[in-house]
Design a protein around this motif. Structure first.
Motif, PDB file in Angstrom:
ATOM      1  N   ALA A   1      29.365  47.702  32.505  1.00  0.00           N
ATOM      2  CA  ALA A   1      29.539  47.575  31.179  1.00  0.00           C
ATOM      3  C   ALA A   1      30.853  46.784  30.694  1.00  0.00           C
ATOM      4  N   ALA A   2      31.845  46.774  31.594  1.00  0.00           N
ATOM      5  CA  ALA A   2      32.938  46.138  31.484  1.00  0.00           C
ATOM      6  C   ALA A   2      32.795  44.731  31.646  1.00  0.00           C
ATOM      7  N   LEU A   3      32.063  44.278  32.648  1.00  0.00           N
ATOM      8  CA  LEU A   3      31.830  42.807  33.371  1.00  0.00           C
ATOM      9  C   LEU A   3      30.952  42.254  32.012  1.00  0.00           C
ATOM     10  N   PHE A   4      29.925  43.107  31.427  1.00  0.00           N
ATOM     11  CA  PHE A   4      29.145  42.530  30.131  1.00  0.00           C
ATOM     12  C   PHE A   4      30.170  42.375  28.991  1.00  0.00           C
ATOM     13  N   SER A   5      30.964  42.857  28.882  1.00  0.00           N
ATOM     14  CA  SER A   5      31.953  42.760  27.811  1.00  0.00           C
ATOM     15  C   SER A   5      32.784  41.503  27.981  1.00  0.00           C
ATOM     16  N   LEU A   6      33.286  41.434  29.251  1.00  0.00           N
ATOM     17  CA  LEU A   6      34.230  40.370  29.892  1.00  0.00           C
ATOM     18  C   LEU A   6      33.575  38.852  29.640  1.00  0.00           C
ATOM     19  N   THR A   7      32.098  38.966  30.167  1.00  0.00           N
ATOM     20  CA  THR A   7      31.524  37.585  30.508  1.00  0.00           C
ATOM     21  C   THR A   7      30.902  37.084  29.017  1.00  0.00           C
ATOM     22  N   THR A   8      30.954  37.938  28.175  1.00  0.00           N
ATOM     23  CA  THR A   8      30.622  37.407  26.937  1.00  0.00           C
ATOM     24  C   THR A   8      31.490  36.219  26.221  1.00  0.00           C
ATOM     25  N   ARG A   9      32.758  36.493  26.699  1.00  0.00           N
ATOM     26  CA  ARG A   9      33.553  35.401  26.174  1.00  0.00           C
ATOM     27  C   ARG A   9      34.487  34.412  27.334  1.00  0.00           C
ATOM     28  N   ASP A  10      34.169  34.906  28.464  1.00  0.00           N
ATOM     29  CA  ASP A  10      34.843  34.177  29.645  1.00  0.00           C
ATOM     30  C   ASP A  10      34.232  34.474  31.150  1.00  0.00           C
ATOM     31  N   ALA A  11      34.392  33.855  31.855  1.00  0.00           N
ATOM     32  CA  ALA A  11      34.084  33.943  33.454  1.00  0.00           C
ATOM     33  C   ALA A  11      34.934  35.117  34.107  1.00  0.00           C
ATOM     34  N   VAL A  12      34.416  35.694  34.887  1.00  0.00           N
ATOM     35  CA  VAL A  12      35.399  36.503  35.646  1.00  0.00           C
ATOM     36  C   VAL A  12      35.353  35.996  37.070  1.00  0.00           C
ATOM     37  N   ALA A  13      36.335  35.832  37.708  1.00  0.00           N
ATOM     38  CA  ALA A  13      36.951  35.036  39.051  1.00  0.00           C
ATOM     39  C   ALA A  13      37.513  36.127  39.782  1.00  0.00           C
ATOM     40  N   GLY A  14      37.047  36.284  41.078  1.00  0.00           N
ATOM     41  CA  GLY A  14      37.526  36.836  42.180  1.00  0.00           C
ATOM     42  C   GLY A  14      37.446  36.803  43.487  1.00  0.00           C
ATOM     43  N   GLU A  15      37.693  37.814  44.305  1.00  0.00           N
ATOM     44  CA  GLU A  15      37.665  37.608  45.725  1.00  0.00           C
ATOM     45  C   GLU A  15      37.665  38.601  46.445  1.00  0.00           C
ATOM     46  N   LEU A  16      36.612  38.704  47.581  1.00  0.00           N
ATOM     47  CA  LEU A  16      36.759  39.821  48.643  1.00  0.00           C
ATOM     48  C   LEU A  16      37.872  39.542  49.521  1.00  0.00           C
ATOM     49  N   VAL A  17      38.647  40.658  49.451  1.00  0.00           N
ATOM     50  CA  VAL A  17      39.914  40.281  50.288  1.00  0.00           C
ATOM     51  C   VAL A  17      39.859  41.285  51.499  1.00  0.00           C
ATOM     52  N   ASN A  18      40.443  40.771  52.539  1.00  0.00           N
ATOM     53  CA  ASN A  18      40.664  41.409  53.684  1.00  0.00           C
ATOM     54  C   ASN A  18      41.957  41.196  54.182  1.00  0.00           C
ATOM     55  N   SER A  19      42.136  41.664  55.761  1.00  0.00           N
ATOM     56  CA  SER A  19      43.549  41.286  56.145  1.00  0.00           C
ATOM     57  C   SER A  19      43.474  40.119  56.907  1.00  0.00           C
TER      58      SER A  19
END
Length: 463
Positions: A106-124
């Motif tokens: 739901a949150a990603l649907f709302s966010l991606t109507t206006r912008d791209a979501v960028a991120g990372e799978l983070v480990n140590s």
């Protein structure tokens, strides 16, 4: 590879990015993550936002996965959850990304109507200089935001709203109120359109990695171990109890059995074991006769049986061993003695019912590569690598089979091969003479007692 692409067996379910607005959002996210941009006006992306066309353009197919360790991602739509993950370096990455999208849809649907979501799978871990570093990867967390920081701003707004609601004098704090209004103008109504993402962490203790020639890591087992695709002496020290390579069939079979990771197909509940074994025999038959100038396309079961009879002397040991097992299952024939050294052995197994069944079936597909269907389902990267070296006759048969038999009912095929029914205590599983495994020595009763104690190949001792 053109056959595979045209049939939707390669690069299938990728997301087409063609509109100027989506291309512009992708470029903003790409620059935000990597400092690079694309000049392409349309391209396809996988679940992580990786595009083969952009990888070719940048001459860097790891542009979102630097050193193959911490995968970055770009989400333009929640529909990416159904796309494959290309160039995977870890078997867990696609599952993690899919869970992240589904849990925050739901949150990603709302966010991606206006912008791209960028991120990372983070480990140590930030690089992978030697296999020992694999043991340091225990937990994966996801960090993500839009390119304009909408999530960070929403979190800041949430903090200020808490202050406004709890501090006595906040109602008279004009600066706080103005800051809240300014943030709300940027984030919108966070109550009606949520922009907060759930904090998600994922264990990564049992996994496959492409690094170092391919390694299957099982850290959560009672007898932890690593299975290397390269010869064991070519892989640097791995700090785990057991290190086994694919050529050590007896040790490998022992490891899988004692950890309860596999079960014989003939013992599995809820599947037609004889039918599964017959299909494996057909695939082995095709592999054996592919270079004989025989037209193998659209062959009915009786045609395959006729071919097997006519060319029995050319068929490998795997075929004859599985035929004996089918004869036992269907006709109460003699129980075949298939040991772990037999080339058919790993064709007779599938993953038991546990959380790492996909990983174990992936390993088994590599140990039984003539079963191209299981290889395609469980280990696509290896399937594509082996496919490139097959004859045109075998390629034609494989593509036709996967397109007409597997693609039309993927879910049903997977259920028929890998599905599990709960075992009822009052309905014990019945096996054939000597149980589902092959007795290496002793009588049937002695063998079954020995399995209960240490497994069919004897004990694995520590140290």
């Amino acid at each position: 590879m053109k056959r595979l692409i045209k049939s939707g067996l390669m690069f299938g379910n990728l997301i087409h990015v063609a509109s100027p607005a989506l291309v512009e959002r992708y470029n903003r996210a790409l620059k935000h993550l990597t400092g690079k941009q694309t000049k392409l006006t349309d391209f396809y992306i996988d679940i992580s936002g990786y595009s083969p066309e952009i990888g070719h353009e940048l001459d860097d197919h790891l542009y979102l996965n630097h050193m193959g360790v911490n995968r970055q991602f770009i989400l333009l739509t929640t529909a990416q959850k159904d796309a494959p993950l290309l160039n995977a370096k870890f078997s867990t990455s696609r599952g993690i990304l899919r869970q992240f999208i589904e849990k925050n849809e739901a949150a990603l649907f709302s966010l991606t109507t206006r912008d791209a979501v960028a991120g990372e799978l983070v480990n140590s871990v930030y690089d992978m200089p030697d296999p020992a570093r694999l043991m340091d990867i225990r937990k994966i967390t996801i960090e993500a935001d839009t390119t304009n920081g909408a999530i960070a701003k929403a979190e800041e707004l949430d903090t200020k709203v808490d202050r406004f609601m709890t501090e006595d004098d906040a109602w008279f704090d004009d600066v706080l109120i103005a800051e809240m209004i300014g943030l709300a103008e940027q984030t919108g109504d966070v109550l009606r359109h949520p922009v907060m993402l759930k904090h998600m962490e994922f264990e990564q203790q049992n996994f496959w990695t492409e690094h170092f020639g391919g390694i299957y890591v099982f850290q959560k087992q009672e007898l932890p171990g690593a299975i290397t695709c390269l010869p064991r002496h070519e892989v640097q020290h791995i700090p785990i109890d057991y290190v086994i390579d694919l050529s050590e069939r007896n040790r490998l079979a022992n490891f899988l059995e004692l950890n309860g990771l596999v079960e014989p197909i003939v013992k599995a509940r809820g599947i037609d074991a004889a039918a599964v074994l017959k299909q494996k025999m057909d695939f082995i038959l095709v592999d054996a006769l592919a270079d004989e100038g025989i037209n193998l396309r659209r062959r009915a079961p009786r045609d395959m049986r006729r071919l097997a009879r006519e060319h029995a002397d050319r068929l490998p040991d795997e075929f004859h061993a599985l035929a004996a097992l089918v004869n036992w299952a269907e006709n109460k024939g003699r129980w075949p003695r298939i040991t772990s050294e037999d080339p058919a052995y790993f064709y007779t197994l599938r993953a038991a019912n546990h959380a790492d069944a996909d990983l174990v079936n992936m390993l088994l597909s590599q140990l039984s590569p003539k079963d191209f269907r299981q290889l395609f389902i469980c280990h696509k990267q290896l399937f594509y690598a082996l496919y490139d070296g097959w004859s045109d006759t075998k390629k034609d048969y494989v593509v036709e089979y996967l397109k007409t038999e597997y693609q039309v009912d993927k879910v049903g095929a997977r259920e028929a091969l890998f599905g599990h029914e709960p075992v009822m205590k009052e309905d014990p599983v019945k096996t054939g003479p000597g149980g589902p495994w092959v007795a290496h020595r002793g009588t049937t009763d002695e063998y079954e007692d020995m399995i209960d104690r240490v497994g069919p190949w004897g004990p694995v001792r520590r140290g």
